[in-house]
Scaffold this motif. Structure first.
Motif, short mmCIF file in Angstrom:
data_model
loop_
_atom_site.label_atom_id
_atom_site.label_comp_id
_atom_site.label_asym_id
_atom_site.label_seq_id
_atom_site.Cartn_x
_atom_site.Cartn_y
_atom_site.Cartn_z
N SER A 1 0.85 -1.19 0.00
CA SER A 1 0.00 0.00 0.00
C SER A 1 0.88 1.24 0.00
O SER A 1 2.05 1.18 0.42
CB SER A 1 -0.92 0.01 1.21
OG SER A 1 -0.16 0.07 2.40
N MET A 2 0.35 2.33 -0.48
CA MET A 2 1.09 3.59 -0.44
C MET A 2 0.13 4.75 -0.67
O MET A 2 -1.02 4.55 -1.08
CB MET A 2 2.20 3.64 -1.47
CG MET A 2 1.76 3.96 -2.88
SD MET A 2 3.10 4.60 -3.90
CE MET A 2 3.50 6.13 -3.09
N THR A 3 0.63 5.93 -0.37
CA THR A 3 -0.16 7.16 -0.56
C THR A 3 0.58 8.10 -1.49
O THR A 3 1.77 8.38 -1.29
CB THR A 3 -0.40 7.86 0.79
OG1 THR A 3 -1.13 6.99 1.66
CG2 THR A 3 -1.20 9.14 0.59
N GLN B 1 0.86 11.85 -2.73
CA GLN B 1 0.51 13.13 -2.14
C GLN B 1 0.23 14.18 -3.22
O GLN B 1 0.86 14.18 -4.27
CB GLN B 1 1.65 13.64 -1.24
CG GLN B 1 2.02 12.71 -0.10
CD GLN B 1 0.91 12.63 0.96
OE1 GLN B 1 0.00 13.46 1.02
NE2 GLN B 1 1.00 11.60 1.81
N TYR C 1 -8.72 2.37 -4.95
CA TYR C 1 -8.19 3.65 -4.50
C TYR C 1 -9.12 4.27 -3.45
O TYR C 1 -10.32 4.17 -3.54
CB TYR C 1 -8.07 4.64 -5.66
CG TYR C 1 -7.32 4.15 -6.86
CD1 TYR C 1 -7.99 3.58 -7.95
CD2 TYR C 1 -5.94 4.27 -6.94
CE1 TYR C 1 -7.31 3.14 -9.07
CE2 TYR C 1 -5.25 3.84 -8.07
CZ TYR C 1 -5.94 3.27 -9.12
OH TYR C 1 -5.25 2.85 -10.23
N ASN C 2 -8.49 4.96 -2.49
CA ASN C 2 -9.23 5.73 -1.50
C ASN C 2 -8.73 7.16 -1.46
O ASN C 2 -7.53 7.40 -1.70
CB ASN C 2 -9.04 5.13 -0.09
CG ASN C 2 -10.16 4.18 0.27
OD1 ASN C 2 -11.07 3.94 -0.51
ND2 ASN C 2 -10.09 3.64 1.46
N VAL C 3 -9.62 8.09 -1.13
CA VAL C 3 -9.21 9.48 -0.97
C VAL C 3 -9.89 10.05 0.27
O VAL C 3 -10.89 9.52 0.76
CB VAL C 3 -9.57 10.36 -2.18
CG1 VAL C 3 -8.76 9.98 -3.41
CG2 VAL C 3 -11.07 10.28 -2.47
N SER C 4 -9.31 11.13 0.76
CA SER C 4 -9.93 11.93 1.81
C SER C 4 -9.52 13.37 1.57
O SER C 4 -8.53 13.64 0.91
CB SER C 4 -9.51 11.45 3.20
OG SER C 4 -8.10 11.55 3.33
N PRO D 1 -4.75 13.55 -0.77
CA PRO D 1 -3.94 12.34 -0.99
C PRO D 1 -4.74 11.20 -1.60
O PRO D 1 -5.95 11.05 -1.34
CB PRO D 1 -3.48 11.99 0.44
CG PRO D 1 -4.52 12.58 1.34
CD PRO D 1 -5.02 13.81 0.64
N ARG E 1 -4.78 7.06 -1.89
CA ARG E 1 -4.24 5.86 -1.26
C ARG E 1 -4.51 4.63 -2.12
O ARG E 1 -5.65 4.41 -2.55
CB ARG E 1 -4.86 5.66 0.12
CG ARG E 1 -4.51 6.75 1.09
CD ARG E 1 -5.09 6.51 2.47
NE ARG E 1 -4.90 7.67 3.33
CZ ARG E 1 -5.72 8.72 3.36
NH1 ARG E 1 -6.79 8.74 2.59
NH2 ARG E 1 -5.46 9.73 4.16
N LEU E 2 -3.45 3.87 -2.37
CA LEU E 2 -3.59 2.56 -2.99
C LEU E 2 -3.62 1.54 -1.86
O LEU E 2 -2.67 1.43 -1.09
CB LEU E 2 -2.43 2.27 -3.94
CG LEU E 2 -2.52 2.87 -5.33
CD1 LEU E 2 -2.37 4.38 -5.30
CD2 LEU E 2 -1.49 2.24 -6.25
N LEU E 3 -4.69 0.79 -1.76
CA LEU E 3 -4.91 -0.08 -0.61
C LEU E 3 -4.07 -1.34 -0.69
O LEU E 3 -3.46 -1.76 0.29
CB LEU E 3 -6.39 -0.42 -0.52
CG LEU E 3 -7.31 0.81 -0.56
CD1 LEU E 3 -8.77 0.38 -0.66
CD2 LEU E 3 -7.08 1.69 0.65
#
Lengths: 117, 111
Positions: A18-20, A22, A64-67, A75, A77-79
């Motif tokens: 996983s990674m984020t 930016q 993918y996730n975002v906030s 950012p 995020r790849l889970l």
């Protein structure tokens, strides 16, 4: 103004990691978005946000996730990375609202080149 | 069927030629039509946009929109080697809605 900045510029991951990614902007833009660009596919929208605390899915959101906790940062995020997520990722920002035929230009960052092995 | 279709090229023309780049689309709700230019290993930059139908000119560049045919074009006059890039058409239904991009046309101007 730095405009839209993205880090890192390059990244290699192994499947399952996983990674984020930016993304930050200093133009006080409400609208921010993430795209992926693959050969022959153009830019495809992953997720977008019209303001802090508000996000929504684009065309290809799976994996993918975002906030959006602040106006400046968005950012991605790849889970659990998969080889199909090998791509160039672009973040973009713009003002959110206008009308009467006036278009809000989207400003793009320099991109993150991601390889998943 | 993709909402926006664009010939990927590559397109190679001699310096000074007139270049025509085109896109077709299927969504009649699109009102904003944009052209982005992307140099190698860089992010896209907005070249120009058109609202609804009609023409728009900016220096050597002219954008045309024909909503009845769902067809848009970008013309580059007196093309220069510095125009060598990938050109992406993009469209949206409103200024605040999501943007759908074409796949891009790679253009090369030969000196």
């Amino acid at each position: 103004n730095a405009g839209v900045t993205q880090t890192p510029k390059f990244q290699v991951l192994k499947t399952g990691q996983s990674m984020t990614l930016q993304c930050a902007q200093d133009m006080n833009h409400e609208y921010m978005s993430w795209y992926r660009q693959d050969p022959g596919m153009g830019l495809r929208l992953i997720h977008y946000s019209v303001g802090a605390g508000i996000t929504d899915q684009g065309e290809v959101p799976n994996g993918y996730n975002v906030s959006r906790s602040t106006t400046e940062d968005f950012p991605l995020r790849l889970l659990s990375a998969a080889p199909s997520q090998t791509s160039v990722y672009f973040c973009a920002s713009s003002y959110a609202r206008s009308g009467g035929g006036s278009y809000n230009e989207q400003f793009f960052g320099p991109g993150t080149r991601l390889t998943v092995l | 069927q993709k909402e926006v279709e664009q010939d990927p090229g590559p397109l190679s023309v001699p310096e000074g030629a007139i270049v025509s780049l085109n896109c077709t689309y299927s969504n009649s709700a699109f009102q904003y039509f944009m052209w982005y230019r992307q140099y190698s290993r860089k992010g896209p930059e907005l070249l120009m946009y058109t609202y609804s139908s009609g023409n728009k000119e900016d220096g050597r560049f002219t954008a045309q929109v024909d909503k009845s045919s769902k067809y848009i074009s970008l013309f580059i006059r007196d093309s220069q080697p510095s125009d060598s890039a990938t050109y992406l058409c993009a469209m949206s239904a409103s200024s605040a809605s999501k943007i759908i991009f074409g796949s891009g046309t790679r253009l090369s101007i030969r000196p």
